[in-house]
Design a protein around this motif. Structure first.
Motif, mmCIF file in Angstrom:
data_model
loop_
_atom_site.group_PDB
_atom_site.id
_atom_site.type_symbol
_atom_site.label_atom_id
_atom_site.label_comp_id
_atom_site.label_asym_id
_atom_site.label_seq_id
_atom_site.Cartn_x
_atom_site.Cartn_y
_atom_site.Cartn_z
ATOM 1 N N ASP A 219 0.769 -1.243 0.013
ATOM 2 C CA ASP A 219 -0.039 0.018 -0.088
ATOM 3 C C ASP A 219 0.825 1.215 -0.299
ATOM 4 N N VAL A 220 1.772 1.162 0.683
ATOM 5 C CA VAL A 220 2.881 2.419 0.733
ATOM 6 C C VAL A 220 3.560 2.548 -0.416
ATOM 7 N N PHE A 221 3.996 1.553 -1.104
ATOM 8 C CA PHE A 221 4.844 1.786 -2.551
ATOM 9 C C PHE A 221 3.685 2.158 -3.534
ATOM 10 N N ALA A 222 2.742 1.364 -3.414
ATOM 11 C CA ALA A 222 1.638 1.998 -4.462
ATOM 12 C C ALA A 222 1.028 3.521 -4.403
ATOM 13 N N MET A 223 1.158 3.978 -2.921
ATOM 14 C CA MET A 223 0.675 5.502 -2.733
ATOM 15 C C MET A 223 1.808 6.355 -3.133
ATOM 16 N N THR A 224 3.280 5.990 -2.733
ATOM 17 C CA THR A 224 4.454 6.874 -3.079
ATOM 18 C C THR A 224 5.149 6.724 -4.095
ATOM 19 N N ILE A 225 5.293 5.355 -4.803
ATOM 20 C CA ILE A 225 6.100 5.681 -6.096
ATOM 21 C C ILE A 225 5.435 6.560 -7.163
ATOM 22 N N PRO A 226 4.082 6.813 -7.290
ATOM 23 C CA PRO A 226 3.754 7.710 -8.519
ATOM 24 C C PRO A 226 3.987 9.200 -8.087
ATOM 25 N N MET A 227 4.300 9.588 -6.778
ATOM 26 C CA MET A 227 4.503 10.854 -6.316
ATOM 27 C C MET A 227 5.733 11.354 -6.811
ATOM 28 N N SER A 228 7.007 10.575 -7.367
ATOM 29 C CA SER A 228 8.140 11.208 -7.447
ATOM 30 C C SER A 228 8.732 10.349 -8.902
ATOM 31 N N LYS A 229 8.973 11.460 -9.945
ATOM 32 C CA LYS A 229 9.440 10.885 -10.998
ATOM 33 C C LYS A 229 10.809 9.976 -11.042
ATOM 34 N N GLU A 230 11.479 10.531 -9.966
ATOM 35 C CA GLU A 230 12.716 9.466 -9.887
ATOM 36 C C GLU A 230 12.451 8.089 -9.419
ATOM 37 N N ASP A 231 11.255 7.837 -8.917
ATOM 38 C CA ASP A 231 10.832 6.622 -8.729
ATOM 39 C C ASP A 231 10.177 5.480 -9.631
ATOM 40 N N ALA A 232 10.324 5.998 -11.019
ATOM 41 C CA ALA A 232 9.420 5.402 -12.028
ATOM 42 C C ALA A 232 9.864 3.989 -12.215
ATOM 43 N N GLU A 233 11.231 3.850 -11.822
ATOM 44 C CA GLU A 233 11.702 2.525 -11.985
ATOM 45 C C GLU A 233 11.907 1.869 -10.845
ATOM 46 N N GLY A 234 11.224 2.191 -9.523
ATOM 47 C CA GLY A 234 11.054 1.553 -8.510
ATOM 48 C C GLY A 234 11.749 2.459 -7.422
ATOM 49 N N ARG A 235 11.549 2.383 -6.152
ATOM 50 C CA ARG A 235 12.006 3.363 -4.962
ATOM 51 C C ARG A 235 13.616 2.951 -4.873
ATOM 52 N N MET A 236 14.528 3.551 -4.557
ATOM 53 C CA MET A 236 15.662 3.587 -3.877
ATOM 54 C C MET A 236 15.594 2.784 -2.551
ATOM 55 N N SER A 237 16.553 1.842 -2.445
ATOM 56 C CA SER A 237 16.197 0.780 -1.336
ATOM 57 C C SER A 237 17.566 0.962 -0.337
ATOM 58 N N TRP A 238 17.708 1.990 0.328
ATOM 59 C CA TRP A 238 18.802 2.321 1.127
ATOM 60 C C TRP A 238 18.638 1.477 2.464
ATOM 61 N N ASP A 239 17.642 1.303 3.079
ATOM 62 C CA ASP A 239 17.529 0.702 4.251
ATOM 63 C C ASP A 239 17.185 -0.708 4.144
ATOM 64 N N GLN A 240 16.642 -1.131 2.980
ATOM 65 C CA GLN A 240 16.442 -2.544 2.666
ATOM 66 C C GLN A 240 18.172 -3.315 2.599
ATOM 67 N N THR A 241 18.797 -2.726 2.142
ATOM 68 C CA THR A 241 20.160 -3.058 1.906
ATOM 69 C C THR A 241 20.801 -3.243 3.146
ATOM 70 N N ALA A 242 20.681 -2.692 4.404
ATOM 71 C CA ALA A 242 21.193 -2.726 5.607
ATOM 72 C C ALA A 242 20.460 -3.774 6.206
ATOM 73 N N VAL A 243 19.175 -3.951 5.914
ATOM 74 C CA VAL A 243 18.443 -5.071 6.833
ATOM 75 C C VAL A 243 18.810 -6.232 6.219
ATOM 76 N N LEU A 244 19.018 -6.527 4.723
ATOM 77 C CA LEU A 244 19.403 -7.674 4.068
ATOM 78 C C LEU A 244 20.806 -7.981 4.767
ATOM 79 N N VAL A 245 21.975 -7.355 4.851
ATOM 80 C CA VAL A 245 23.257 -7.827 5.474
ATOM 81 C C VAL A 245 23.191 -7.905 6.983
ATOM 82 N N ALA A 246 22.264 -7.207 7.583
ATOM 83 C CA ALA A 246 22.099 -7.700 9.042
ATOM 84 C C ALA A 246 21.706 -8.733 9.185
ATOM 85 N N ILE A 247 20.774 -9.454 8.352
ATOM 86 C CA ILE A 247 20.140 -10.829 8.902
ATOM 87 C C ILE A 247 20.806 -11.880 8.035
ATOM 88 N N ARG A 248 21.265 -11.613 6.797
ATOM 89 C CA ARG A 248 21.893 -12.458 5.928
ATOM 90 C C ARG A 248 23.233 -12.595 5.757
#
Length: 177
Positions: free
Chosen positions: A93-122
């Motif tokens: 729901d959050v991605f569906a609401m926010t991605i259309p709000m920014s032209k720079e997100d047309a290819e998807g939202r930049m994933s800063w925090d997800q990369t840190a979480v991935l490394v912390a867990i895996r």
């Protein structure tokens, strides 16, 4: 960084007889942080409270892995999450609401925090390589000093970024238990 610096500054209390720094030393294997720009630059999490960032980066008693702004900037997520018609999720729901709000997100939202979480867990492998050294604070900016014995590492590309994005999105679509 403000909360982590406050932890380092804290003394013993009724919950723990250890100071915050000793508690971290005893309980925290490593800190994985989405912070910094590597090998040098300015990034929001470092800049917004540069005094706390400097305290954490110079006094943290266990190794620190940095997922710099340049990593998350290259890993775009959210479009596959939105497209999954079967998925019922507040993340979707959050991605569906926010991605259309920014032209720079047309290819998807930049994933800063997800990369840190991935490394912390895996862990870093097979997703990223690491450059070892020491972060150098310069006000709200940071620089890097290579040091094979340094307490810090920052992530560099190993797996192609689109593959990392695909993996992160698969995790984002996995139902919780």
């Amino acid at each position: 960084m403000t909360n982590l610096a406050d932890l380092l500054n804290s003394g013993p209390d009724k919950i723990s007889p250890l100071s915050g720094k000793l508690l971290v030393k005893q309980k925290v294997k490593q800190l994985v942080s989405m912070a910094g720009a590597f090998p040098s630059g300015r990034e929001y999490n470092v800049h917004i409270d540069s005094l706390s960032s400097e305290k954490v980066f110079t006094q943290w008693p266990s190794p620190i892995i940095f997922s710099g702004v340049e990593i998350g900037k290259q890993i775009k997520t959210g479009l596959r999450v939105i497209a999954n018609k079967k998925l019922k999720s507040p993340v979707k729901d959050v991605f569906a609401m926010t991605i259309p709000m920014s032209k720079e997100d047309a290819e998807g939202r930049m994933s800063w925090d997800q990369t840190a979480v991935l490394v912390a867990i895996r862990g870093t492998k097979p997703y990223f390589s690491q450059k070892r050294g020491r972060i150098i604070m310069k006000g709200g900016n940071n620089a890097w000093q290579d040091d094979p014995e340094g307490p810090h590492t920052y992530l560099t590309e190993l797996m192609p970024f689109p593959k990392v994005a695909e993996l992160i999105e698969s995790f984002m679509q996995t139902p919780g238990k």
